[in-house]
Design an enzyme around this catalytic site. Structure first.
Site, PDB file in Angstrom:
ATOM      1  N   LYS A  12      10.772 -20.475  -4.759  1.00 23.29           N
ATOM      2  CA  LYS A  12      11.712 -20.173  -3.672  1.00 23.29           C
ATOM      3  C   LYS A  12      11.752 -18.670  -3.480  1.00 23.29           C
ATOM      4  O   LYS A  12      11.913 -17.917  -4.449  1.00 23.29           O
ATOM      5  CB  LYS A  12      13.118 -20.679  -4.048  1.00 23.29           C
ATOM      6  CG  LYS A  12      14.013 -20.885  -2.853  1.00 23.29           C
ATOM      7  CD  LYS A  12      13.540 -22.050  -2.013  1.00 23.29           C
ATOM      8  CE  LYS A  12      14.633 -22.696  -1.203  1.00 23.29           C
ATOM      9  NZ  LYS A  12      14.122 -23.885  -0.505  1.00 23.29           N
ATOM     10  N   THR A  57      12.014 -26.783  -4.651  1.00 21.96           N
ATOM     11  CA  THR A  57      12.370 -25.366  -4.457  1.00 21.96           C
ATOM     12  C   THR A  57      13.869 -25.239  -4.162  1.00 21.96           C
ATOM     13  O   THR A  57      14.485 -24.227  -4.478  1.00 21.96           O
ATOM     14  CB  THR A  57      11.527 -24.695  -3.350  1.00 21.96           C
ATOM     15  OG1 THR A  57      11.902 -25.217  -2.089  1.00 21.96           O
ATOM     16  CG2 THR A  57      10.041 -24.881  -3.595  1.00 21.96           C
ATOM     17  N   HIS A 252       4.220  12.241   6.944  1.00 22.29           N
ATOM     18  CA  HIS A 252       3.918  13.547   7.527  1.00 22.29           C
ATOM     19  C   HIS A 252       5.000  14.029   8.499  1.00 22.29           C
ATOM     20  O   HIS A 252       5.463  13.267   9.354  1.00 22.29           O
ATOM     21  CB  HIS A 252       2.576  13.493   8.257  1.00 22.29           C
ATOM     22  CG  HIS A 252       1.453  13.034   7.377  1.00 22.29           C
ATOM     23  ND1 HIS A 252       1.036  13.747   6.277  1.00 22.29           N
ATOM     24  CD2 HIS A 252       0.668  11.931   7.420  1.00 22.29           C
ATOM     25  CE1 HIS A 252       0.034  13.106   5.691  1.00 22.29           C
ATOM     26  NE2 HIS A 252      -0.199  11.985   6.362  1.00 22.29           N
TER      27      HIS A 252
HETATM   28  O1  LIG Z   1      -1.009  16.081  -0.831  1.00 24.00           O
HETATM   29  C1  LIG Z   1      -1.906  15.672  -0.077  1.00 24.00           C
HETATM   30  N1  LIG Z   1      -2.879  14.856  -0.562  1.00 24.00           N
HETATM   31  C2  LIG Z   1      -3.882  14.374   0.221  1.00 24.00           C
HETATM   32  O2  LIG Z   1      -4.780  13.632  -0.243  1.00 24.00           O
HETATM   33  C3  LIG Z   1      -3.863  14.729   1.590  1.00 24.00           C
HETATM   34  N2  LIG Z   1      -4.669  14.441   2.646  1.00 24.00           N
HETATM   35  C4  LIG Z   1      -4.133  15.062   3.725  1.00 24.00           C
HETATM   36  O3  LIG Z   1      -4.611  14.990   4.900  1.00 24.00           O
HETATM   37  N3  LIG Z   1      -3.023  15.758   3.388  1.00 24.00           N
HETATM   38  C5  LIG Z   1      -2.825  15.576   2.066  1.00 24.00           C
HETATM   39  N4  LIG Z   1      -1.865  16.012   1.219  1.00 24.00           N
END
Ligand SMILES: O=c1[nH]c(=O)c2[nH]c(=O)[nH]c2[nH]1
EC number: 1.7.3.3
Length: 293
Positions: A12, A57, A252
């Site tokens: 479950k 379940t 990012h």
């Molecule tokens: O700390 C990072 N590791 C990576 O492998 C990587 N690749 C990337 O484009 N930026 C970063 N920054």
């Protein structure tokens, strides 16, 4: 045509449970999302119309609450998970192994006027504590503890330089960037441990090593390097820790260059996708490379 039942299990998923323990005037509260998987002698249910001896379940779902009721003393999700897994193996002769997965919401006691509240809680973080507990018919117990989704970010003390450059590379070297991630961690202990205390110690070790000292921080030359430093700190502070797996997507924040002004480490495009994805398993003892928990 020949067809073979190579492997099978049933369980479950995502049974939601709240549990209060009252210790005098002080109450404790846990919210767990519990999944069960039974490995059992049920090939006949796949190959014939018979459901004989099958632990439904729905029964598994009810048992999640039954075993929570039986845990009359406050317990960790690891202890509960082992008790639940053991229940199925002990109760049903056809069940040879049970795996239990738990995600715990980080309900944290609130303070009012500087005083810990006796029965008031708020969700204290972004992360879910995770437990995997397995028990087999021979009584072997396996426990993996961890968390997922701990969001952390530093506005400086991070760079990324000297990586391979070729015709596909656009990224420039930098000594100054935002680093952000959502940490997933899982680890195994050798021997017995006070699970709640070891969890807090390990999480703090990971977090402290990511951020560094409060005023100065610590420089991160890559997510990879920082990940390893974090794991090392966890192994150092929690002696019972055998190995730790860390997954740290690189979320990012991209420098923004508005037409009207120049980028001065101030305005970024926030993103969620695509992200880098960096992960490793770090062990106390030397083992085969690429071991993953
Ligand atoms: O700390 C990072 N590791 C990576 O492998 C990587 N690749 C990337 O484009 N930026 C970063 N920054």
């Amino acid at each position: 045509m020949a067809a073979y039942l190579a492997q099978h299990q049933h369980g479950k998923l995502r049974v939601r449970l709240g549990r209060t323990w009252r210790e005098g005037n002080t109450h404790y509260f846990s919210e767990w999302n519990v999944s069960t998987t039974l490995v059992s002698d049920m090939a006949h249910a796949f190959k014939t119309s018979s459901n004989a001896d099958m632990t439904a379940t729905d029964t598994q779902k009810n048992t999640v609450y039954f075993v929570a009721k039986q845990c009359s003393q406050r317990c960790s999700p690891e202890e509960y998970g082992v008790a639940l897994a053991r229940h199925f193996v002990k109760t049903y002769p056809k069940v040879s192994k049970t795996m239990v997965s738990i995600e715990a919401t980080p309900w944290t006691r609130v303070s009012v006027a500087g005083q810990a509240h006796s029965h008031g809680f708020t969700v204290g973080g972004t992360e879910l504590r995770t437990v995997y507990a397995a028990v087999d018919e021979a009584g072997k117990v396996e426990v993996v503890s961890g968390f997922k989704g701990l969001k952390v970010l530093k506005t400086t003390q991070s760079g990324y330089e000297d990586f391979l450059k070729d015709k596909y590379t656009i990224l420039k070297d930098t000594k100054e960037r935002i680093v952000a991630t959502s940490i997933t961690a899982s680890w195994r202990y050798s021997g017995s441990v006070a699970y709640d205390a070891a969890y807090e110690t390990t999480k703090s070790a990971l977090s402290d090593a990511f951020f560094g000292p409060a005023q100065t921080g610590v420089y991160s030359p890559s997510v990879q390097y920082t990940l390893f430093q974090m794991a090392k700190e966890a192994l150092k502070r929690t002696p019972q820790l055998d190995s730790i797996f860390l997954n740290m997507p690189n979320i990012h924040f991209i420098p923004c260059n508005p037409v009207t002004s120049k980028f001065e480490d101030d305005v970024y495009v926030a993103t969620s996708e695509p992200s880098g994805n960096i992960e490793a398993t770090i062990t106390r003892a030397q083992v085969q490379p690429h071991a993953k928990l």
